[in-house]
Design an enzyme around this catalytic site. Sequence first.
Site, PDB file in Angstrom:
ATOM      1  N   ILE A 291     -30.419 -21.336 -32.978  1.00 39.87           N
ATOM      2  CA  ILE A 291     -29.703 -21.815 -31.793  1.00 39.87           C
ATOM      3  C   ILE A 291     -28.195 -21.798 -32.062  1.00 39.87           C
ATOM      4  CG2 ILE A 291     -29.458 -23.659 -30.100  1.00 39.87           C
ATOM      5  CD1 ILE A 291     -32.203 -24.662 -30.806  1.00 39.87           C
ATOM      6  N   PRO A 292     -27.582 -20.623 -32.008  1.00 40.03           N
ATOM      7  CA  PRO A 292     -26.135 -20.574 -32.216  1.00 40.03           C
ATOM      8  C   PRO A 292     -25.384 -21.256 -31.080  1.00 40.03           C
ATOM      9  CG  PRO A 292     -26.966 -18.405 -31.601  1.00 40.03           C
ATOM     10  CD  PRO A 292     -28.158 -19.298 -31.759  1.00 40.03           C
ATOM     11  N   HIS A 293     -24.335 -21.971 -31.444  1.00 36.27           N
ATOM     12  CA  HIS A 293     -23.510 -22.686 -30.480  1.00 36.27           C
ATOM     13  C   HIS A 293     -22.123 -22.843 -31.071  1.00 36.27           C
ATOM     14  CE1 HIS A 293     -25.489 -25.546 -33.146  1.00 36.27           C
ATOM     15  NE2 HIS A 293     -24.463 -26.349 -32.984  1.00 36.27           N
ATOM     16  N   GLY A 294     -21.194 -23.255 -30.256  1.00 31.68           N
ATOM     17  CA  GLY A 294     -19.808 -23.362 -30.695  1.00 31.68           C
ATOM     18  C   GLY A 294     -19.514 -24.636 -31.467  1.00 31.68           C
TER      19      GLY A 294
END
Length: 145
Positions: free
Chosen positions: A62-65
Site C-alpha cells: 500500500i504505497p502512500h505519501g
Amino acid sequence: MNENVLDQSQIVSAGSASTKEEAIREAGAILLEVGAVTDGYLAFMLEREAMTSTYMGNFLAIPHGTNEGKDTILRSALSFVRYAAPIDWDGNEVRFVVGIAGKEGGHMDILSKIAIIFSDEHEVQKLLDADSAATMLELLGDVNE
C-alpha cells in the site's frame, strides 16, 4: 463530485509494472488521473517507500505519501492494481498494489477496510481469480462505505 474512494476506473486488473518503483508510479498515475492528487504526490510516495516498506503481507503493498506530501492530496482516493506475475517488494511477493491518498486523516479508515479484506486468504484468492475490474470492485466494495 464522486464521493467513492474507489471506482472501476481506478482498478487495473493487469498491471504492466515489473519493479517496485514502476508499480508505485503506476498506482500513483491512477490517483493523479482521477484528480485525487497533484503531480507532486508521486515523489512523496517514492520517498515514503525509501523510508520504510509499504509491504503489508498476503501479496499486498500500500504505497502512500509522507506527511510532508499531504498538501498534494486533493481528495481521498485509492488506486488498485493487480499483477499476473509477482513483483519483488523487498524480498516479498506482491500481486496487489493499492495506492492511497487520504485527505485530512481519511486514509486510516480506508487502510483498516483494506486490511480486513486482505487478512482473509479466501478474499485474496477471490481477488486473484477475479475476471474483471468490475468483479474486483464488487469484492472491494466495503472501502466505499
